[in-house]
Design a protein around this motif. Sequence first.
Motif, PDB file in Angstrom:
ATOM      1  N   ALA A  14       6.863 -16.819 -12.245  1.00 24.08           N
ATOM      2  CA  ALA A  14       6.235 -15.676 -12.909  1.00 24.08           C
ATOM      3  C   ALA A  14       5.007 -15.199 -12.132  1.00 24.08           C
ATOM      4  O   ALA A  14       4.707 -14.007 -12.094  1.00 24.08           O
ATOM      5  N   GLY A  15       4.307 -16.125 -11.484  1.00 20.27           N
ATOM      6  CA  GLY A  15       3.127 -15.759 -10.701  1.00 20.27           C
ATOM      7  C   GLY A  15       3.489 -14.915  -9.494  1.00 20.27           C
ATOM      8  O   GLY A  15       2.789 -13.959  -9.160  1.00 20.27           O
ATOM      9  N   ALA A  16       4.585 -15.245  -8.836  1.00 19.69           N
ATOM     10  CA  ALA A  16       5.032 -14.455  -7.683  1.00 19.69           C
ATOM     11  C   ALA A  16       5.378 -13.032  -8.114  1.00 19.69           C
ATOM     12  O   ALA A  16       5.082 -12.066  -7.404  1.00 19.69           O
ATOM     13  N   LYS A  17       5.961 -12.902  -9.278  1.00 20.79           N
ATOM     14  CA  LYS A  17       6.293 -11.570  -9.813  1.00 20.79           C
ATOM     15  C   LYS A  17       5.013 -10.788 -10.120  1.00 20.79           C
ATOM     16  O   LYS A  17       4.908  -9.604  -9.799  1.00 20.79           O
ATOM     17  N   ARG A  18       4.019 -11.456 -10.721  1.00 27.42           N
ATOM     18  CA  ARG A  18       2.745 -10.795 -11.008  1.00 27.42           C
ATOM     19  C   ARG A  18       2.058 -10.373  -9.708  1.00 27.42           C
ATOM     20  O   ARG A  18       1.500  -9.277  -9.626  1.00 27.42           O
ATOM     21  N   LEU A  19       2.120 -11.225  -8.698  1.00 25.39           N
ATOM     22  CA  LEU A  19       1.503 -10.912  -7.411  1.00 25.39           C
ATOM     23  C   LEU A  19       2.094  -9.637  -6.819  1.00 25.39           C
ATOM     24  O   LEU A  19       1.366  -8.749  -6.357  1.00 25.39           O
ATOM     25  N   ARG A  20       3.407  -9.516  -6.836  1.00 25.60           N
ATOM     26  CA  ARG A  20       4.069  -8.311  -6.310  1.00 25.60           C
ATOM     27  C   ARG A  20       3.667  -7.071  -7.106  1.00 25.60           C
ATOM     28  O   ARG A  20       3.422  -6.008  -6.536  1.00 25.60           O
ATOM     29  N   ARG A  21       3.574  -7.216  -8.419  1.00 25.52           N
ATOM     30  CA  ARG A  21       3.198  -6.066  -9.265  1.00 25.52           C
ATOM     31  C   ARG A  21       1.753  -5.637  -9.013  1.00 25.52           C
ATOM     32  O   ARG A  21       1.457  -4.446  -8.926  1.00 25.52           O
ATOM     33  N   VAL A  22       0.848  -6.599  -8.880  1.00 27.21           N
ATOM     34  CA  VAL A  22      -0.555  -6.282  -8.583  1.00 27.21           C
ATOM     35  C   VAL A  22      -0.645  -5.582  -7.233  1.00 27.21           C
ATOM     36  O   VAL A  22      -1.327  -4.558  -7.094  1.00 27.21           O
ATOM     37  N   ALA A  23       0.056  -6.095  -6.238  1.00 20.11           N
ATOM     38  CA  ALA A  23       0.022  -5.477  -4.907  1.00 20.11           C
ATOM     39  C   ALA A  23       0.564  -4.052  -4.952  1.00 20.11           C
ATOM     40  O   ALA A  23      -0.018  -3.144  -4.334  1.00 20.11           O
ATOM     41  N   ARG A  24       1.652  -3.830  -5.673  1.00 21.73           N
ATOM     42  CA  ARG A  24       2.224  -2.478  -5.767  1.00 21.73           C
ATOM     43  C   ARG A  24       1.252  -1.496  -6.423  1.00 21.73           C
ATOM     44  O   ARG A  24       1.121  -0.352  -5.990  1.00 21.73           O
ATOM     45  N   ILE A  25       0.581  -1.933  -7.458  1.00 19.54           N
ATOM     46  CA  ILE A  25      -0.388  -1.061  -8.122  1.00 19.54           C
ATOM     47  C   ILE A  25      -1.519  -0.703  -7.158  1.00 19.54           C
ATOM     48  O   ILE A  25      -1.898   0.464  -7.043  1.00 19.54           O
ATOM     49  N   CYS A  26      -2.032  -1.690  -6.463  1.00 25.19           N
ATOM     50  CA  CYS A  26      -3.118  -1.433  -5.513  1.00 25.19           C
ATOM     51  C   CYS A  26      -2.650  -0.547  -4.358  1.00 25.19           C
ATOM     52  O   CYS A  26      -3.384   0.353  -3.927  1.00 25.19           O
ATOM     53  N   GLU A  27      -1.448  -0.777  -3.858  1.00 21.68           N
ATOM     54  CA  GLU A  27      -0.905   0.056  -2.775  1.00 21.68           C
ATOM     55  C   GLU A  27      -0.740   1.505  -3.210  1.00 21.68           C
ATOM     56  O   GLU A  27      -0.872   2.414  -2.407  1.00 21.68           O
ATOM     57  N   SER A  28      -0.462   1.720  -4.490  1.00 21.96           N
ATOM     58  CA  SER A  28      -0.261   3.080  -4.973  1.00 21.96           C
ATOM     59  C   SER A  28      -1.569   3.865  -5.038  1.00 21.96           C
ATOM     60  O   SER A  28      -1.543   5.095  -5.117  1.00 21.96           O
ATOM     61  N   MET A  29      -2.691   3.168  -4.990  1.00 23.69           N
ATOM     62  CA  MET A  29      -3.976   3.853  -5.157  1.00 23.69           C
ATOM     63  C   MET A  29      -4.915   3.688  -3.962  1.00 23.69           C
ATOM     64  O   MET A  29      -5.937   4.362  -3.900  1.00 23.69           O
ATOM     65  N   GLY A  30      -4.595   2.784  -3.034  1.00 23.52           N
ATOM     66  CA  GLY A  30      -5.525   2.531  -1.943  1.00 23.52           C
ATOM     67  C   GLY A  30      -4.845   2.047  -0.685  1.00 23.52           C
ATOM     68  O   GLY A  30      -3.634   2.140  -0.533  1.00 23.52           O
ATOM     69  N   VAL A  31      -5.657   1.496   0.209  1.00 22.74           N
ATOM     70  CA  VAL A  31      -5.192   1.024   1.512  1.00 22.74           C
ATOM     71  C   VAL A  31      -5.435  -0.479   1.600  1.00 22.74           C
ATOM     72  O   VAL A  31      -6.551  -0.950   1.351  1.00 22.74           O
ATOM     73  N   ARG A  32      -4.383  -1.221   1.957  1.00 13.73           N
ATOM     74  CA  ARG A  32      -4.526  -2.666   2.141  1.00 13.73           C
ATOM     75  C   ARG A  32      -5.298  -2.907   3.433  1.00 13.73           C
ATOM     76  O   ARG A  32      -4.927  -2.409   4.493  1.00 13.73           O
TER      77      ARG A  32
END
Length: 95
Positions: A14-32
């Motif tokens: 479940a943590g790996a899934k949360r990690l991917r979701r957090v990264a996608r949200i951040c990618e949608s609004m900013g620059v890694r």
Amino acid sequence: MVVVTYDVDVTETAGAKRLRRVARICESMGVRVQNSVFEVMLDQAKFVQLKQRLNTVIDPVQDSIRFYLLGTHYKHRIDSLGKPLRIQQDGDLIL
């Protein structure tokens, strides 16, 4: 300019899934800028929206997200070494 950093516990599936979701949200609004670090240009309303979206994804007992508010004069507050970013958020984009 807001710097968003996160640490998501991935010891369970479940943590790996949360990690991917957090990264996608951040990618949608900013620059890694690093693995779990994003630079995001947004106004106060978008900042509240970003925090709400992230809050619905994380497990507040296991995960953490930190926001560093650099403001509009952030260019003098950022210093780096090594390879430069491929995309500057505030620069001109020519297509």
